[in-house]
Design an enzyme around this catalytic site. Structure first.
Site, short mmCIF file in Angstrom:
data_model
loop_
_atom_site.label_atom_id
_atom_site.label_comp_id
_atom_site.label_asym_id
_atom_site.label_seq_id
_atom_site.Cartn_x
_atom_site.Cartn_y
_atom_site.Cartn_z
N SER A 1 9.97 66.04 -73.84
CA SER A 1 9.14 65.68 -72.69
C SER A 1 9.06 66.90 -71.76
CB SER A 1 9.76 64.50 -71.95
OG SER A 1 10.92 64.96 -71.27
N LYS A 2 8.35 66.70 -70.66
CA LYS A 2 8.14 67.81 -69.71
C LYS A 2 9.46 68.44 -69.25
CE LYS A 2 4.39 65.77 -67.61
NZ LYS A 2 4.31 64.81 -66.64
N ARG A 3 10.51 67.62 -69.24
CA ARG A 3 11.81 68.17 -68.81
C ARG A 3 12.25 69.34 -69.68
NH1 ARG A 3 15.86 64.98 -69.98
NH2 ARG A 3 14.56 63.66 -71.29
N GLY B 1 10.25 71.60 -70.95
CA GLY B 1 9.28 72.70 -70.90
C GLY B 1 7.90 72.16 -71.24
#
Ligand code: GLU
Length: 507
Positions: free
Chosen positions: A278-280, A282
């Protein structure tokens, strides 16, 4: 090209190679007389069926790549179908973003994009067929009632499941009726998955699935089956978040009288902490990697190794992948996304890229920084000086700043150490001789610098480092001879003179 359709009309059978369900509907042909569809088994047909509710995610791109490679490996066809039936969340911008990302990766499609929302009449006709055959029924249970039953089941420790209230009521059509598929509760449904192996589902676990909602629109599981069958998909390759839908879909294929395709569910991609990517972790959008200066072949090479392997080999060209890719070597367990490896691959592909191509790739990045990109020859020199030193196109663009602007900004430490009164004298000697230097090649420049060094009774570093700072502003740069050639004599002399001024002004 659609698959073979066997149409039974008044005791005669007609084999049509050119008809889809849409054609049949438009020609008012009656399905109920018996329609069998036979996918031409020797032709592999795969598809990518994204929902256009956002950008193309790394995981989606990997799924698309596997389906694309599978089709290409077997000389089959790869279709693109946009599953835009969620009318609130689907956008045209997302559709375009997905098409752009696939195009950038080089994953071309042979058919489509088909838009699922435009096929609702076909889905409805198939619902009618099931209703007529007694394989589906109208259900008037309200969402409120269903929710209440669901909650009750949970409090009583039972698995929530439709209780069949409307199953045998033989209800007629009404404006707010949904349609459910009569699912056999006996036996098991076996998925012989090309990636995961045999998975057995007990039919008892499966509800009478809603196939058409109260608003008259088909549900995902129904639309996907009708479309995959109509488009003659032989191999459904998709993420394993859909694995639990597969037994329901198989029962629908059987209920509709369609050949069941083969399924291959690829495992998800995780971040380094073993949670879903996920966005966490990158960037997760394919196009974000383009904007960060990655080359598409690096990303493709990286993505294919997320879950697939071929011995220890890491580098694969697309043509090689087409030759060797099968689902046999796709692993069952989740793959972990490793940004360092992607960076390493990108650096490899940047070095491999012919300079002229890389110049082309660099254009948007230079323009973004406001650099003048008019002189191709000069740009080619810049790229060949820097291409083995940068890991991304963005890094290359930033590292090339000093080539574009003669007003060099000196690194503080570099100018403190190297631009002093002694250096000014050495630099003056160089500036005087360079205009008449005959052999302005790497070899000629090297000889020239050695000669001047000897004449001035010093060592090469004492001459070369101030020169480097004068030309680049830094103590670390591509070879000084390469930089001199790329800049040309005139700009070199101009920069040296400026550095002399700077060195003198310090005293
Ligand atoms: N549209 C579905 C999704 O984006 C994929 C459906 C499928 O591959 O069966 O998750």
């Amino acid at each position: 090209m659609f698959p073979l359709i066997l149409l039974q009309c008044e005791h005669t059978y007609e084999i049509r190679l050119d008809m889809s369900f849409a054609d049949i509907l438009m020609n008012n042909l009656d399905f109920s007389v018996g329609l069998a569809m036979m996918s031409a088994q020797h032709i592999v047909r795969t598809r990518f069926a994204p929902s256009p509710t956002g950008f193309l995610h790394i995981g989606g791109a990997r799924t698309a790549l596997f389906a694309w490679l599978y089709a290409r490996h077997y000389g089959g066809r790869f279709l693109l179908r946009i599953e835009d039936t969620d009318r609130l969340r689907s956008t045209e911008a997302s559709t375009n973003a997905i098409l752009d990302a696939l195009t950038w990766l080089g994953l071309d499609w042979d058919e489509g994009p088909y838009f699922q929302a435009r096929r609702v009449e076909i889905h409805r006709a198939m619902v009618k067929k099931l209703l007529a055959e007694g394989k589906a029924y109208y259900c008037v249970c309200t969402p409120g009632e269903l929710e209440e039953k669901r909650k009750r089941a949970l409090t009583e420790g039972r698995k929530p499941k439709y209780d069949g209230t409307c199953r045998d009521k033989n209800l007629p059509w009404s404006a707010d009726a949904a349609v459910r598929f009569r699912t056999s509760q006996a036996g098991v449904t076996v998925v012989n998955d090309l990636v995961k192996g045999v998975i057995t589902f007990s039919n008892e676990e499966l509800d009478d699935l809603i196939i058409q909602r109260r608003d008259g629109y088909p549900t995902y599981n129904f639309a996907v089956v009708v479309d995959d069958a109509d488009m003659g998909i032989t191999h459904v390759i998709r993420g394993d978040d859909h694995v639990n839908n597969t037994p329901r879909q198989i029962l629908l294929y059987e209920g509709l009288g369609f050949a069941v395709p083969q399924f291959g569910h690829v495992s998800m991609i995780m971040g380094s902490d073993k949670t879903r990517l996920s966005k966490r972790h990158g960037a997760t959008s394919v196009m974000a990697y383009r904007d960060m200066g990655y080359l598409p072949e690096a990303l493709v090479n990286y993505l294919v190794r997320l879950g697939w392997s071929h011995g220890d080999q890491e580098i694969f060209s697309l043509s090689e992948l087409i030759r060797i890719f099968t689902l046999d070597s796709v692993g069952k367990s989740a793959a972990v996304f490793n940004p360092e490896k992607l960076l390493w691959l990108n650096q490899y592909y940047m070095k491999e890229r012919p300079t002229g191509h890389l110049v082309q790739e660099m254009m948007p990045f230079w323009r973004n920084l406001g650099f003048d990109t008019g002189d191709r020859d000069f740009l080619g020199h810049v790229v060949s000086d820097l291409k083995s030193r940068a890991k991304t196109l963005v890094e290359l663009a930033e590292a090339s700043t000093f080539y574009f602007n003669d007003d060099i900004v000196y690194d503080r430490e570099a100018s403190d150490t190297f631009l002093n009164a002694d250096a000014a004298e050495h630099l003056a000697a160089l500036a005087e001789k360079i205009p008449s230097l005959g052999d302005y090649t790497r070899k000629g420049i090297e000889t020239f610098l050695r000669t001047v060094t000897a004449q001035r009774g010093t060592n090469l570093k004492v001459i070369a480092q101030p020169l480097r700072v004068a030309l680049t502003g830094k103590t670390v740069s591509p070879g000084i001879d390469e930089v001199m050639i790329t800049l040309g004599k005139e700009r070199v002399v101009k920069r040296i003179k400026k550095a002399i001024e700077f060195a003198k002004s310090k005293n």
